[in-house]
Scaffold this motif. Structure first.
Motif, PDB file in Angstrom:
ATOM      1  N   UNK A  73       0.826  -1.198   0.000  1.00  0.00           N
ATOM      2  CA  UNK A  73       0.000   0.000   0.000  1.00  0.00           C
ATOM      3  C   UNK A  73       0.865   1.254   0.000  1.00  0.00           C
ATOM      4  N   UNK A  74       0.410   2.241  -0.753  1.00  0.00           N
ATOM      5  CA  UNK A  74       1.133   3.509  -0.811  1.00  0.00           C
ATOM      6  C   UNK A  74       0.734   4.451   0.317  1.00  0.00           C
ATOM      7  N   UNK A  75      -0.349   4.134   1.019  1.00  0.00           N
ATOM      8  CA  UNK A  75      -0.759   4.952   2.161  1.00  0.00           C
ATOM      9  C   UNK A  75      -1.841   5.960   1.856  1.00  0.00           C
ATOM     10  N   UNK A  76      -2.295   6.012   0.620  1.00  0.00           N
ATOM     11  CA  UNK A  76      -3.364   6.955   0.268  1.00  0.00           C
ATOM     12  C   UNK A  76      -4.247   6.295  -0.790  1.00  0.00           C
ATOM     13  N   UNK A  77      -5.327   6.978  -1.133  1.00  0.00           N
ATOM     14  CA  UNK A  77      -6.295   6.442  -2.097  1.00  0.00           C
ATOM     15  C   UNK A  77      -6.613   7.488  -3.147  1.00  0.00           C
ATOM     16  N   UNK A  78      -7.254   7.024  -4.210  1.00  0.00           N
ATOM     17  CA  UNK A  78      -7.892   7.929  -5.152  1.00  0.00           C
ATOM     18  C   UNK A  78      -9.329   8.121  -4.709  1.00  0.00           C
ATOM     19  N   UNK A  79      -9.684   9.341  -4.308  1.00  0.00           N
ATOM     20  CA  UNK A  79     -11.021   9.650  -3.805  1.00  0.00           C
ATOM     21  C   UNK A  79     -11.830  10.348  -4.891  1.00  0.00           C
ATOM     22  N   UNK A  80     -13.146  10.159  -4.864  1.00  0.00           N
ATOM     23  CA  UNK A  80     -13.976  10.802  -5.881  1.00  0.00           C
ATOM     24  C   UNK A  80     -15.357  11.137  -5.330  1.00  0.00           C
ATOM     25  N   UNK A  81     -15.936  12.178  -5.920  1.00  0.00           N
ATOM     26  CA  UNK A  81     -17.315  12.587  -5.646  1.00  0.00           C
ATOM     27  C   UNK A  81     -17.989  12.809  -6.991  1.00  0.00           C
ATOM     28  N   UNK A  82     -19.081  12.084  -7.238  1.00  0.00           N
ATOM     29  CA  UNK A  82     -19.843  12.210  -8.482  1.00  0.00           C
ATOM     30  C   UNK A  82     -21.151  12.923  -8.180  1.00  0.00           C
ATOM     31  N   UNK A  83     -21.411  14.002  -8.892  1.00  0.00           N
ATOM     32  CA  UNK A  83     -22.679  14.717  -8.754  1.00  0.00           C
ATOM     33  C   UNK A  83     -23.418  14.676 -10.091  1.00  0.00           C
ATOM     34  N   UNK A  84     -24.686  14.261 -10.042  1.00  0.00           N
ATOM     35  CA  UNK A  84     -25.494  14.113 -11.246  1.00  0.00           C
ATOM     36  C   UNK A  84     -26.515  15.238 -11.342  1.00  0.00           C
ATOM     37  N   UNK A  85     -26.875  15.570 -12.561  1.00  0.00           N
ATOM     38  CA  UNK A  85     -27.808  16.685 -12.777  1.00  0.00           C
ATOM     39  C   UNK A  85     -29.262  16.266 -12.562  1.00  0.00           C
ATOM     40  N   UNK A  86     -29.508  14.967 -12.487  1.00  0.00           N
ATOM     41  CA  UNK A  86     -30.880  14.479 -12.336  1.00  0.00           C
ATOM     42  C   UNK A  86     -30.982  13.609 -11.096  1.00  0.00           C
ATOM     43  N   UNK A  87     -31.979  13.864 -10.280  1.00  0.00           N
ATOM     44  CA  UNK A  87     -32.187  13.085  -9.065  1.00  0.00           C
ATOM     45  C   UNK A  87     -32.976  11.809  -9.360  1.00  0.00           C
ATOM     46  N   UNK A  88     -32.773  10.829  -8.500  1.00  0.00           N
ATOM     47  CA  UNK A  88     -33.529   9.586  -8.616  1.00  0.00           C
ATOM     48  C   UNK A  88     -33.552   8.878  -7.269  1.00  0.00           C
ATOM     49  N   UNK A  89     -34.651   8.206  -6.995  1.00  0.00           N
ATOM     50  CA  UNK A  89     -34.758   7.385  -5.793  1.00  0.00           C
ATOM     51  C   UNK A  89     -34.573   5.903  -6.103  1.00  0.00           C
ATOM     52  N   UNK A  90     -34.170   5.617  -7.334  1.00  0.00           N
ATOM     53  CA  UNK A  90     -33.912   4.240  -7.738  1.00  0.00           C
ATOM     54  C   UNK A  90     -32.400   4.042  -7.802  1.00  0.00           C
ATOM     55  N   UNK A  91     -31.893   3.287  -6.867  1.00  0.00           N
ATOM     56  CA  UNK A  91     -30.440   3.128  -6.800  1.00  0.00           C
ATOM     57  C   UNK A  91     -30.094   1.853  -6.056  1.00  0.00           C
ATOM     58  N   UNK A  92     -28.815   1.535  -6.054  1.00  0.00           N
ATOM     59  CA  UNK A  92     -28.347   0.370  -5.329  1.00  0.00           C
ATOM     60  C   UNK A  92     -26.852   0.195  -5.497  1.00  0.00           C
ATOM     61  N   UNK A  93     -26.334  -0.840  -4.883  1.00  0.00           N
ATOM     62  CA  UNK A  93     -24.918  -1.171  -4.999  1.00  0.00           C
ATOM     63  C   UNK A  93     -24.828  -2.621  -5.481  1.00  0.00           C
TER      64      UNK A  93
END
Length: 722
Positions: free
Chosen positions: A222-242
């Motif tokens: 391990x290098x001790x850090x990560x690649x972090x990300x935040x995704x923001x979408x222009x359209x909302x939805x209540x249908x989601x999952x992992x």
């Protein structure tokens, strides 16, 4: 080299003008639309690659069609390969499908691995989360690639994708040609069954991270850090999952540290509807990725972001103006400039925050300048960094100070800093050469403390063996200092590249010369003298009987059964004959060993007649320019012209071997300009090979600059006089 002579041979109807003003105002897009990012994305069709390359990876330039700011933190590319495995780039022209669009940290043109990356993919119809299952066919006919925008139609889903970028963020438009069900899928691309993904429906965000693992030192540590990300979408939805592998968890919001995880958001879309995505990235934290996104994209729509990036590249590329009517040659030139300016990588956040070098143990701040990492140093000290010294000296100065920051945080100057970590990748100690080149050109100052770090690398080895194993200090320095060369008995086991003793000797000798230039300018006569003497250590591995370098044992005897045309374990990625010419600091001395100018020229003629020159690998990049020093500059002109015509083209296979963070491309830029930095770090008009360095102010290529290799033909030369 007289450019008019070069152009006579090459029939290239253009000239070049340097424009150094930082306030150049672009009129249209005269230059950026000449760039073709697809050049080099397919197996090479050049002579060197076909003759010398051992497999497809060596025969592929390993570049991808990045949409990015020059030296951007995160580069954005279509993804045809899912993995972050060593030597597999995210995109290959020969692939038939796209499985997403990646926020990548792939070292352009390399054989390392991507790290800390993430991928976003729009699809329509049935939800399909696995990359291979969801991948869509596409046509190169519908693929439009520029440095500022990538556009493609995903044929299986009838979705048009547009992609642009800021320094730390990606911006996307997904236009759905058909109405119905649609999905956007996000992956943290961990090959290590690690990472994190979370849906924040209230914020209309998907966030995550992908831990970074390094090679060259530790093999997966391990290098001790990560690649972090935040995704923001222009359209909302209540249908989601992992999801995790084939298991889909509707309505669930997060997963962590499992194999192949991701998230999805589903929508009903109208025909022709566009959903936009903005993605912020960071190497510090999710919160910092969000701050980067806010700082760089608040109030910024896609069209303006695209135009801003277009103008950024236009301003950079317009520093060299190519005049003429041959569009193909202009495309080669400006694509080479684009490839030259992809790395090193900006590592700090918008506010200057970054995790410390060598383990990310604390937060640092770079203040009002950027901090850079991912220096493919064995490659880029030769042409890329000298090019930055010439065209963008302020940024190059920040890069050099980044190297000093690494030394302050880790205790030693780095050898080949990638993943913001020490590595012992490749050979040499070329941070010294890069810093020396900037210093002798008055682009940076060096403090006493910083100078002490340079001397430390040249004179000391770590007392702690663990530090040495982890990449601190020169490999085999004790042997080098004891014998004046690295003997074959020293197997250099604590290195990614083991052995390679003769090549190490040659490259350390050059680094010693480079440091002697710094010492001399600082008035340190003692160390300047010691280092200048050590710069002659190349003589200790030169066999006069063979007119070639050769492996040598500690007792002074050379290897038996010698064949200079065959690769040897004491040579780095080549043959002894190819490495013989790596004495840029003392070409006159090498000439003397070969019996003077005539012997030197005869040997160089035999070398080329045997087709030993391999343009696809860096140690020989100065060889075509050596005839300038031996009274036959016209041979340099003929060779350079031939290489420009046969080792570079506008085809997708038009780069010879790995581009190695832009080094291969930077060579072309210098060759087209008409001069080359044979010995980066050499003060202008010095005794050694010289360095590219035109006089201040507007400069027309063809008027060779003092100290440039091409600009010093010897008296009595029969052709090619300036």
């Amino acid at each position: 080299m007289n450019l008019s002579r070069l152009l006579k041979y090459s029939s290239i109807p253009f000239t070049l003008v340097f424009l150094f003003s930082c306030s150049i105002k672009s009129t249209g897009t005269k230059y950026v639309d000449l760039v073709n990012p697809l050049i080099g994305t397919a197996p090479s069709t050049t002579i060197s690659a076909l003759q010398h390359g051992e497999d497809e990876k060596e025969n592929n330039a390993q570049v991808v069609p990045y949409v990015t700011v020059p030296f951007g933190m995160t580069n954005w590319t279509p993804q045809t390969k899912v993995t972050e495995t060593k030597c597999i780039a995210p995109y290959y022209y020969t692939d038939k499908t796209i499985s997403g669009f990646r926020g990548s940290h792939w070292l352009s043109g390399s054989c390392v691995q991507d790290y800390g990356s993430m991928t976003i993919m729009p699809i329509s119809g049935k939800l399909k989360c696995q990359a291979d299952e969801r991948a869509s066919h596409f046509s190169h006919d519908s693929e439009k690639t520029t440095p500022y925008n990538y556009n493609v139609n995903l044929a299986d889903y009838h979705i048009e994708v547009n992609m642009t970028a800021t320094k730390r963020c990606g911006l996307f438009q997904f236009t759905f040609e058909n109405s119905g069900e649609a999905h956007i899928i996000i992956n943290p691309n961990s090959d290590e069954a690690e990472g994190f993904i979370q849906i924040n429906a209230d914020k209309n965000e998907i966030v995550g991270y992908n831990p970074v693992h390094k090679i060259y030192q530790g093999w997966g540590e391990k290098a001790g850090f990560s690649g972090y990300f935040v995704v923001q979408l222009s359209k909302k939805s209540n249908q989601f999952g992992v999801f995790q592998n084939e298991k889909i968890l509707d309505g669930k919001t997060q997963l962590k540290n499992l194999e192949n995880i991701g998230a999805y958001i589903s929508f009903m879309v109208a025909k022709g509807e566009t959903i936009e995505a903005k993605i912020g990235t960071s190497f510090t934290s999710i919160e910092q990725a969000r701050k980067n996104l806010e700082a760089e994209t608040t109030g910024l729509d896609f069209a303006q972001a695209k135009e801003d990036l277009k103008n950024t590249w236009e301003k950079l590329l317009s520093k060299v103006e190519v005049e003429g009517t041959n569009k193909d040659e202009k495309v080669k030139f400006y694509t080479a400039m684009y490839h030259s300016y992809l790395q090193p990588r900006t590592f700090n956040d918008f506010d200057g925050t970054y995790v410390s070098f060598d383990g990310a143990k604390q937060l640092m701040n770079s203040g009002n300048q950027d901090y850079f990492t991912d220096f493919s140093m064995w490659d880029i000290y030769r042409s890329s960094l000298p090019l930055f010294n010439l065209l963008t000296p302020k940024v190059n100065g920040q890069m050099m100070h980044s190297l000093f920051s690494m030394a302050e945080q880790g205790g030693w100057m780095p050898i080949f800093p990638c993943w913001n970590s020490y590595t012992s990748a490749m050979i040499g100690d070329h941070a010294i050469a890069a810093i020396a080149d900037a210093y002798v050109k008055n682009n940076i100052d060096i403090s006493d403390k910083e100078y002490a770090f340079l001397l430390k690398n040249a004179f000391q080895s770590p007392d702690n063996h663990t530090d040495y194993v982890n990449g601190k200090g020169r490999r085999a320095l004790e042997s080098y200092l004891k014998y004046g060369y690295v003997p074959l008995e020293d197997e250099v086991k604590e290195s990614f590249h083991k052995g390679e003793q003769v090549s190490r000797t040659l490259e350390y000798a050059f680094d010693d010369f480079a440091l002697s230039q710094i010492a001399a300018k600082r008035g340190d006569a003692l160390n300047a003298g010691i280092l200048k003497k050590r710069a002659l250590n190349y003589v200790n591995v030169y066999s006069v009987a063979d007119s070639c370098v050769r492996g040598r044992f500690a007792d002074g005897t050379f290897t038996k059964n010698f064949d200079k045309f065959i690769r040897k374990p004491y040579i780095t990625e080549g043959t002894p004959y190819q490495y013989t010419w790596y004495v840029p600091q003392d070409i006159k001395g090498l000439m003397k060993l070969m019996g003077g100018e005539n012997g030197f020229n005869d040997n160089l003629d035999r070398f080329h007649a045997a087709k030993q020159y391999w343009h696809g690998n860096e140690p020989g990049h100065q060889i075509p320019f050596l005839y300038n020093y031996s009274g036959q500059p016209w041979k340099t002109q003929e060779l350079v012209t031939s290489i420009m015509q046969t080792e570079y083209s506008n085809a997708v296979g038009g780069l010879s071997g790995n581009d190695d963070a832009g080094q291969m491309s930077a060579w072309y830029v210098f060759a087209a300009l008409g001069f080359y930095p044979v010995a980066p770090s050499c003060a202008p008009c010095g005794e050694a090979g010289g360095s590219a360095g035109p006089a201040a102010g507007p400069f027309r290529a063809g008027r060779c600059a003092p100290g440039s290799a091409a600009g010093r033909p010897r008296s009595g030369s029969r052709r090619g006089r300036p």
